[in-house]
Design a protein around this motif. Structure first.
Motif, PDB file in Angstrom:
ATOM      1  N   HIS A  42      44.066  49.162  45.477  1.00  0.00           N
ATOM      2  CA  HIS A  42      44.588  48.441  44.312  1.00  0.00           C
ATOM      3  C   HIS A  42      44.907  49.406  43.176  1.00  0.00           C
ATOM      4  CE1 HIS A  42      41.854  45.688  46.549  1.00  0.00           C
ATOM      5  NE2 HIS A  42      43.008  45.055  46.639  1.00  0.00           N
ATOM      6  N   VAL A  43      43.988  50.316  42.899  1.00  0.00           N
ATOM      7  CA  VAL A  43      44.201  51.312  41.846  1.00  0.00           C
ATOM      8  C   VAL A  43      45.336  52.252  42.266  1.00  0.00           C
ATOM      9  CG1 VAL A  43      43.179  53.254  40.599  1.00  0.00           C
ATOM     10  CG2 VAL A  43      41.843  51.173  40.985  1.00  0.00           C
ATOM     11  N   LEU A  44      45.339  52.647  43.532  1.00  0.00           N
ATOM     12  CA  LEU A  44      46.410  53.511  44.021  1.00  0.00           C
ATOM     13  C   LEU A  44      47.767  52.817  43.904  1.00  0.00           C
ATOM     14  CD1 LEU A  44      47.337  56.145  45.306  1.00  0.00           C
ATOM     15  CD2 LEU A  44      46.787  55.156  47.543  1.00  0.00           C
ATOM     16  N   ALA A  45      47.832  51.542  44.257  1.00  0.00           N
ATOM     17  CA  ALA A  45      49.087  50.789  44.146  1.00  0.00           C
ATOM     18  C   ALA A  45      49.548  50.724  42.696  1.00  0.00           C
ATOM     19  CB  ALA A  45      48.915  49.385  44.715  1.00  0.00           C
TER      20      ALA A  45
ATOM     21  N   SER B 183      45.564  41.887  49.384  1.00  0.00           N
ATOM     22  CA  SER B 183      46.162  41.345  50.607  1.00  0.00           C
ATOM     23  C   SER B 183      45.601  39.974  50.972  1.00  0.00           C
ATOM     24  CB  SER B 183      45.985  42.326  51.765  1.00  0.00           C
ATOM     25  OG  SER B 183      44.652  42.758  51.856  1.00  0.00           O
ATOM     26  N   SER B 184      44.416  39.647  50.467  1.00  0.00           N
ATOM     27  CA  SER B 184      43.838  38.320  50.721  1.00  0.00           C
ATOM     28  C   SER B 184      44.259  37.299  49.671  1.00  0.00           C
ATOM     29  CB  SER B 184      42.313  38.415  50.745  1.00  0.00           C
ATOM     30  OG  SER B 184      41.830  38.745  49.451  1.00  0.00           O
ATOM     31  N   GLY B 185      45.022  37.755  48.660  1.00  0.00           N
ATOM     32  CA  GLY B 185      45.471  36.865  47.592  1.00  0.00           C
ATOM     33  C   GLY B 185      44.591  36.895  46.351  1.00  0.00           C
ATOM     34  N   THR B 186      43.515  37.658  46.392  1.00  0.00           N
ATOM     35  CA  THR B 186      42.607  37.762  45.258  1.00  0.00           C
ATOM     36  C   THR B 186      43.186  38.701  44.203  1.00  0.00           C
ATOM     37  OG1 THR B 186      40.728  37.478  46.737  1.00  0.00           O
ATOM     38  CG2 THR B 186      40.253  38.390  44.555  1.00  0.00           C
TER      39      THR B 186
ATOM     40  N   PHE C 230      38.027  52.387  38.379  1.00  0.00           N
ATOM     41  CA  PHE C 230      37.260  51.183  38.683  1.00  0.00           C
ATOM     42  C   PHE C 230      38.151  50.043  39.164  1.00  0.00           C
ATOM     43  CE2 PHE C 230      35.639  47.018  37.517  1.00  0.00           C
ATOM     44  CZ  PHE C 230      34.453  47.019  38.213  1.00  0.00           C
ATOM     45  N   CYS C 231      37.659  49.311  40.147  1.00  0.00           N
ATOM     46  CA  CYS C 231      38.293  48.084  40.622  1.00  0.00           C
ATOM     47  C   CYS C 231      37.178  47.114  40.990  1.00  0.00           C
ATOM     48  CB  CYS C 231      39.185  48.364  41.825  1.00  0.00           C
ATOM     49  SG  CYS C 231      40.110  46.918  42.414  1.00  0.00           S
ATOM     50  N   GLN C 232      37.479  45.837  40.909  1.00  0.00           N
ATOM     51  CA  GLN C 232      36.494  44.805  41.213  1.00  0.00           C
ATOM     52  C   GLN C 232      36.361  44.545  42.712  1.00  0.00           C
ATOM     53  OE1 GLN C 232      39.083  42.220  39.095  1.00  0.00           O
ATOM     54  NE2 GLN C 232      37.494  41.681  37.629  1.00  0.00           N
ATOM     55  N   CYS C 233      37.197  45.133  43.514  1.00  0.00           N
ATOM     56  CA  CYS C 233      37.243  44.809  44.947  1.00  0.00           C
ATOM     57  C   CYS C 233      36.020  45.342  45.700  1.00  0.00           C
ATOM     58  CB  CYS C 233      38.524  45.359  45.563  1.00  0.00           C
ATOM     59  SG  CYS C 233      38.558  47.146  45.774  1.00  0.00           S
ATOM     60  N   PRO C 234      35.698  44.705  46.823  1.00  0.00           N
ATOM     61  CA  PRO C 234      34.578  45.170  47.648  1.00  0.00           C
ATOM     62  C   PRO C 234      34.778  46.587  48.189  1.00  0.00           C
ATOM     63  CG  PRO C 234      35.216  42.943  48.291  1.00  0.00           C
ATOM     64  CD  PRO C 234      36.249  43.439  47.306  1.00  0.00           C
TER      65      PRO C 234
ATOM     66  N   THR D  34      42.590  36.784  34.961  1.00  0.00           N
ATOM     67  CA  THR D  34      41.153  36.878  35.163  1.00  0.00           C
ATOM     68  C   THR D  34      40.407  37.043  33.843  1.00  0.00           C
ATOM     69  OG1 THR D  34      41.205  39.252  35.404  1.00  0.00           O
ATOM     70  CG2 THR D  34      41.506  37.955  37.413  1.00  0.00           C
ATOM     71  N   MET D  35      39.108  36.856  33.904  1.00  0.00           N
ATOM     72  CA  MET D  35      38.248  36.991  32.724  1.00  0.00           C
ATOM     73  C   MET D  35      38.330  38.400  32.145  1.00  0.00           C
ATOM     74  SD  MET D  35      36.221  35.591  30.585  1.00  0.00           S
ATOM     75  CE  MET D  35      35.643  34.085  31.306  1.00  0.00           C
TER      76      MET D  35
END
Length: 143
Positions: free
Chosen positions: A107-110, A73-76, A86-90, A133-134
């Motif tokens: 994010h994973v749920l979406a 939602s922040s564009g990241t 696993f997700c990279q999000c906070p 992303t890397m």
């Protein structure tokens, strides 16, 4: 002694029902949405918002490997692997790992819901695309 089902098995079962309902009727029943909401609380609404905003992409390499890229939602952009929570999000670090308030992040749920609903956009991975992303780059180049 009764066995309590593993939450991940419940989630997998619900996603299977979502896929079946989407294929047969094109909708998800209110009962299944309520069940998903019980397991995922506020993450469900946020995940559905990401899906509605076309923020979930299945990025596929020429070798057939793939990952999800979910624009938060922040564009990241976040990378989510097909068979991992696993997700990279906070929120993953804080709500899933540290506080154990959630089973998976939005994010994973979406990504999982979009796939079950058959609405995931597919994109071929391009190593020159600077928006990738890397993590996607590393995954796609591993032989």
């Amino acid at each position: 002694m009764s066995r309590v089902p593993d939450v991940s098995a419940v989630v997998a079962g619900l996603l299977q029902v979502v896929e079946e309902q989407q294929k047969s009727s094109g909708t998800i029943s209110p009962e299944v949405l309520r069940s998903l909401s019980l397991v995922h609380s506020h993450s469900l609404t946020n995940a559905l918002d990401l899906i509605d905003g076309n923020k979930v992409t299945k990025v596929v390499s020429t070798s057939g490997r793939w990952v999800y890229q979910v624009i938060g939602s922040s564009g990241t952009p976040y990378v989510c692997f097909p068979h991992s929570i696993f997700c990279q999000c906070p929120a993953f670090k804080f709500s899933v790992l540290k506080k154990r308030e959630s089973v998976i992040c939005k994010h994973v749920l979406a990504a999982r819901l979009a796939t079950a609903m058959g609405v995931t956009e597919e994109k071929v991975w391009n190593p020159e695309d600077s928006t990738m992303t890397m993590a996607i780059s590393l995954l796609m180049t591993v032989q």
